[in-house]
Design a protein around this motif. Structure first.
Motif, PDB file in Angstrom:
ATOM      1  N   LEU A 120       5.521  18.185  -5.011  1.00 31.57           N
ATOM      2  CA  LEU A 120       6.210  19.481  -5.076  1.00 31.57           C
ATOM      3  C   LEU A 120       7.150  19.667  -3.897  1.00 31.57           C
ATOM      4  CD1 LEU A 120       3.163  21.756  -6.035  1.00 31.57           C
ATOM      5  CD2 LEU A 120       4.876  20.773  -7.577  1.00 31.57           C
ATOM      6  N   PHE A 121       6.921  18.900  -2.842  1.00 34.61           N
ATOM      7  CA  PHE A 121       7.695  19.058  -1.615  1.00 34.61           C
ATOM      8  C   PHE A 121       8.632  17.882  -1.337  1.00 34.61           C
ATOM      9  CE2 PHE A 121       3.428  20.902  -0.966  1.00 34.61           C
ATOM     10  CZ  PHE A 121       3.757  22.241  -0.801  1.00 34.61           C
ATOM     11  N   MET A 122       8.289  16.696  -1.863  1.00 32.57           N
ATOM     12  CA  MET A 122       9.002  15.481  -1.480  1.00 32.57           C
ATOM     13  C   MET A 122       9.176  14.565  -2.682  1.00 32.57           C
ATOM     14  SD  MET A 122       6.513  14.756   1.814  1.00 32.57           S
ATOM     15  CE  MET A 122       7.521  13.522   2.631  1.00 32.57           C
ATOM     16  N   LYS A 123      10.281  13.821  -2.682  1.00 32.26           N
ATOM     17  CA  LYS A 123      10.499  12.793  -3.689  1.00 32.26           C
ATOM     18  C   LYS A 123       9.750  11.518  -3.296  1.00 32.26           C
ATOM     19  CE  LYS A 123      15.097  14.565  -4.877  1.00 32.26           C
ATOM     20  NZ  LYS A 123      16.556  14.268  -4.925  1.00 32.26           N
ATOM     21  N   GLU A 124       9.648  10.586  -4.249  1.00 32.86           N
ATOM     22  CA  GLU A 124       8.873   9.368  -4.016  1.00 32.86           C
ATOM     23  C   GLU A 124       9.359   8.612  -2.782  1.00 32.86           C
ATOM     24  OE1 GLU A 124       7.913   5.105  -6.230  1.00 32.86           O
ATOM     25  OE2 GLU A 124       8.461   6.848  -7.454  1.00 32.86           O
ATOM     26  N   ASP A 128       0.830  -1.210   0.000  1.00 30.65           N
ATOM     27  CA  ASP A 128       0.000   0.000   0.000  1.00 30.65           C
ATOM     28  C   ASP A 128       0.861   1.255   0.000  1.00 30.65           C
ATOM     29  OD1 ASP A 128      -2.474  -1.326   0.087  1.00 30.65           O
ATOM     30  OD2 ASP A 128      -2.338  -1.571   2.248  1.00 30.65           O
ATOM     31  N   ILE A 129       1.894   1.249   0.833  1.00 35.98           N
ATOM     32  CA  ILE A 129       2.773   2.416   0.940  1.00 35.98           C
ATOM     33  C   ILE A 129       3.488   2.666  -0.379  1.00 35.98           C
ATOM     34  CG2 ILE A 129       4.887   3.275   2.028  1.00 35.98           C
ATOM     35  CD1 ILE A 129       3.929   1.880   4.613  1.00 35.98           C
ATOM     36  N   GLY A 130       4.035   1.589  -0.969  1.00 38.48           N
ATOM     37  CA  GLY A 130       4.753   1.735  -2.238  1.00 38.48           C
ATOM     38  C   GLY A 130       3.857   2.255  -3.345  1.00 38.48           C
ATOM     39  N   GLU A 131       2.637   1.722  -3.423  1.00 42.17           N
ATOM     40  CA  GLU A 131       1.702   2.149  -4.465  1.00 42.17           C
ATOM     41  C   GLU A 131       1.280   3.596  -4.272  1.00 42.17           C
ATOM     42  OE1 GLU A 131      -2.748   0.944  -6.123  1.00 42.17           O
ATOM     43  OE2 GLU A 131      -1.621  -0.473  -4.890  1.00 42.17           O
ATOM     44  N   MET A 132       0.972   3.975  -3.025  1.00 39.58           N
ATOM     45  CA  MET A 132       0.540   5.342  -2.757  1.00 39.58           C
ATOM     46  C   MET A 132       1.675   6.329  -3.024  1.00 39.58           C
ATOM     47  SD  MET A 132      -1.897   7.429  -1.738  1.00 39.58           S
ATOM     48  CE  MET A 132      -3.124   6.609  -0.721  1.00 39.58           C
ATOM     49  N   ALA A 133       2.896   5.998  -2.594  1.00 41.21           N
ATOM     50  CA  ALA A 133       4.037   6.884  -2.819  1.00 41.21           C
ATOM     51  C   ALA A 133       4.282   7.099  -4.306  1.00 41.21           C
ATOM     52  CB  ALA A 133       5.281   6.311  -2.141  1.00 41.21           C
ATOM     53  N   TYR A 134       4.164   6.035  -5.083  1.00 37.06           N
ATOM     54  CA  TYR A 134       4.355   6.139  -6.537  1.00 37.06           C
ATOM     55  C   TYR A 134       3.299   7.041  -7.167  1.00 37.06           C
ATOM     56  CZ  TYR A 134       4.396   4.845 -11.464  1.00 37.06           C
ATOM     57  OH  TYR A 134       4.435   4.896 -12.842  1.00 37.06           O
ATOM     58  N   GLU A 135       2.022   6.816  -6.801  1.00 37.62           N
ATOM     59  CA  GLU A 135       0.941   7.596  -7.395  1.00 37.62           C
ATOM     60  C   GLU A 135       1.038   9.073  -7.014  1.00 37.62           C
ATOM     61  OE1 GLU A 135      -2.688   5.742  -6.256  1.00 37.62           O
ATOM     62  OE2 GLU A 135      -2.451   4.052  -7.639  1.00 37.62           O
ATOM     63  N   LEU A 136       1.393   9.347  -5.768  1.00 38.64           N
ATOM     64  CA  LEU A 136       1.523  10.742  -5.350  1.00 38.64           C
ATOM     65  C   LEU A 136       2.707  11.417  -6.023  1.00 38.64           C
ATOM     66  CD1 LEU A 136       0.784  10.371  -1.516  1.00 38.64           C
ATOM     67  CD2 LEU A 136      -0.730  11.324  -3.253  1.00 38.64           C
ATOM     68  N   ALA A 137       3.801  10.670  -6.179  1.00 37.13           N
ATOM     69  CA  ALA A 137       5.009  11.244  -6.781  1.00 37.13           C
ATOM     70  C   ALA A 137       4.831  11.560  -8.256  1.00 37.13           C
ATOM     71  CB  ALA A 137       6.180  10.285  -6.585  1.00 37.13           C
ATOM     72  N   ALA A 153       7.713   8.811   4.814  1.00 36.48           N
ATOM     73  CA  ALA A 153       6.787   9.585   5.649  1.00 36.48           C
ATOM     74  C   ALA A 153       5.499   8.816   5.899  1.00 36.48           C
ATOM     75  CB  ALA A 153       6.486  10.930   4.985  1.00 36.48           C
ATOM     76  N   LEU A 154       5.001   8.123   4.885  1.00 31.71           N
ATOM     77  CA  LEU A 154       3.794   7.312   5.056  1.00 31.71           C
ATOM     78  C   LEU A 154       4.050   6.180   6.043  1.00 31.71           C
ATOM     79  CD1 LEU A 154       2.561   7.049   1.346  1.00 31.71           C
ATOM     80  CD2 LEU A 154       1.478   8.366   3.179  1.00 31.71           C
ATOM     81  N   TYR A 155       5.215   5.540   5.924  1.00 24.57           N
ATOM     82  CA  TYR A 155       5.570   4.445   6.830  1.00 24.57           C
ATOM     83  C   TYR A 155       5.615   4.954   8.275  1.00 24.57           C
ATOM     84  CZ  TYR A 155       8.159   0.626   8.997  1.00 24.57           C
ATOM     85  OH  TYR A 155       8.527  -0.404   9.828  1.00 24.57           O
TER      86      TYR A 155
END
Length: 396
Positions: free
Chosen positions: A91-95, A68-77, A101-103
């Motif tokens: 705009l503030f953080m890399k993938e 879940d974390i990996g998928e969400m980070a990818y989609e947000l990035a 941060a999610l973890y």
């Protein structure tokens, strides 16, 4: 509302916006897995706990949330339009930073409980449900949580370091059996950890002549009747099958059943006829949760606004503030301080209409926003409860 804009004020609002986007994204993962009944089995959580409090939670997040974390980070990035406004995090953080941060967020919002944390409650020790009993479309029975099954827990309200949290979760280290009421086969309510935690403060306030709206399994009624400084507990309940089931199966097990008086009636009708001061304390709990509760909560707050001698509180009022009204304040700040129109959470047509009215109501409130502390004061639960109750009384 008077806003004295400055560079510092704009920077604080933008920083809060980033915190808001991350918080909602993480909680979307968390509560999504609660809804899906995430189960992390075949793990000896008790042995892990011997290595420290964080060990079982870290293992739980590693096993249950990595994908879940990996998928969400990818989609947000990726910054996709369909993920706005949450994809603005790119705009503030890399993938990788988003994933970390999610973890961290999930790890800090999940706890492990022992079965005794719920089973040692006085209601559990005294009131037993054996087998299955039915009255009309209402069924009294039991359900269980398996060790490692994710459940939602109570979020106690605003914290400056974690301002936009509205969901927390937990799992037990062993199986827990709990009473449950079914309505037409679906769960209406149960005495679980979130129920116990969410009623702690209203029970502390109960004294003298108490009235509560909504019967359910009688947890609040039981706990209030156990208090020495509570003279009586009057319960207003609409459903005659619920009343019949309660009187037959549960009330006989109450040590102080002589304090309990049940009235069959509509809560909203009853409150409009209730005399101010007839009771010392009132507590409303006749909605199932967030999805059906917002209009009922606001309607009841409007009905109680005339009381001066009867204190009144509402089940999961903090959660209504967390989930609906604090995000609405954030949308308000983004427009008034940064000049950006943002859409709130997709909360349904009726709720969205209420929140648009609330944002308009905020503009007329006598607040001054000049410095950081002014923003946090506005976001604070006590402030927002006061404002929301005023909004309900005057605008709905």
């Amino acid at each position: 509302m008077q806003i004295k804009n400055s560079t510092a004020l704009k920077e604080r609002v933008l920083d809060l916006w980033k915190t808001y986007l991350l918080s909602v994204s993480a909680q979307d993962i968390l509560l999504g897995e609660v809804s899906d009944h995430l189960y992390v089995g075949d793990v000896d959580f008790r042995s892990l706990a011997a290595r420290g409090e964080k060990a079982p939670v870290s293992s739980y997040v590693d096993i249950g949330f990595s994908d879940d974390i990996g998928e969400m980070a990818y989609e947000l990035a990726q910054g996709g339009e369909d993920m706005r406004p949450y994809s603005e995090l790119s705009l503030f953080m890399k993938e990788e930073e988003i994933g970390d941060a999610l973890y961290d967020y999930l790890s800090s919002h999940i706890t492990m409980h022992k079965a005794s944390d719920i089973l040692d409650n006085p209601y559990y020790r005294q009131v037993k449900v054996r087998g299955k009993t039915r009255e009309g479309h209402i069924t009294l029975t039991v359900n269980d949580y398996l060790p490692g099954e994710l459940i939602q827990t109570w979020h106690e309200g605003f914290q400056k370091e974690d301002p936009f949290a509205y969901g927390k979760a937990a799992f037990f280290d062993s199986r827990v059996v709990f009473p449950v009421l079914l309505e037409n086969g679906g769960v209406w309510m149960s005495v679980v950890l979130s129920e116990i935690e969410s009623m702690k403060e209203p029970l502390e306030k109960a004294k003298g002549k108490v009235i509560t709206y909504g019967l359910g399994l009688g947890y609040y009624t039981f706990m209030a009747s156990e208090k020495e400084d509570v003279e009586s507990v009057t319960v207003v309940e609409l459903n005659p099958h619920m009343i019949a089931l309660f009187k037959k199966e549960l009330l006989p097990q109450f040590p102080h059943k002589e304090k309990v008086h049940i009235v069959e009636g509509n809560a909203l009708t009853y409150i409009m006829a209730q005399e101010d001061g007839a009771f010392d304390y009132g507590f409303s709990d006749f909605w199932g949760g967030l999805s059906d509760g917002l209009p009922l909560y606001l309607s009841f707050a409007k009905g109680c606004a005339r009381f001066r001698h009867t204190a009144h509180d509402y089940w999961i009022e903090n959660t209504f503030i967390d989930y609906y009204f604090r995000p609405a304040v954030m949308i308000f700040l983004m427009e008034k301080v940064l000049g950006r129109k943002e859409r709130p959470l997709d909360q349904g047509k009726k709720a969205s209409g209420i929140l648009r009215k609330f944002i308009s109501f905020l503009e007329k409130e006598p607040f001054t926003l000049e410095k950081e502390d002014d923003i946090y004061h506005l976001l604070d639960t006590k402030t927002l409860v006061r404002v929301v109750r005023k909004f309900a009384a005057s605008c709905l």
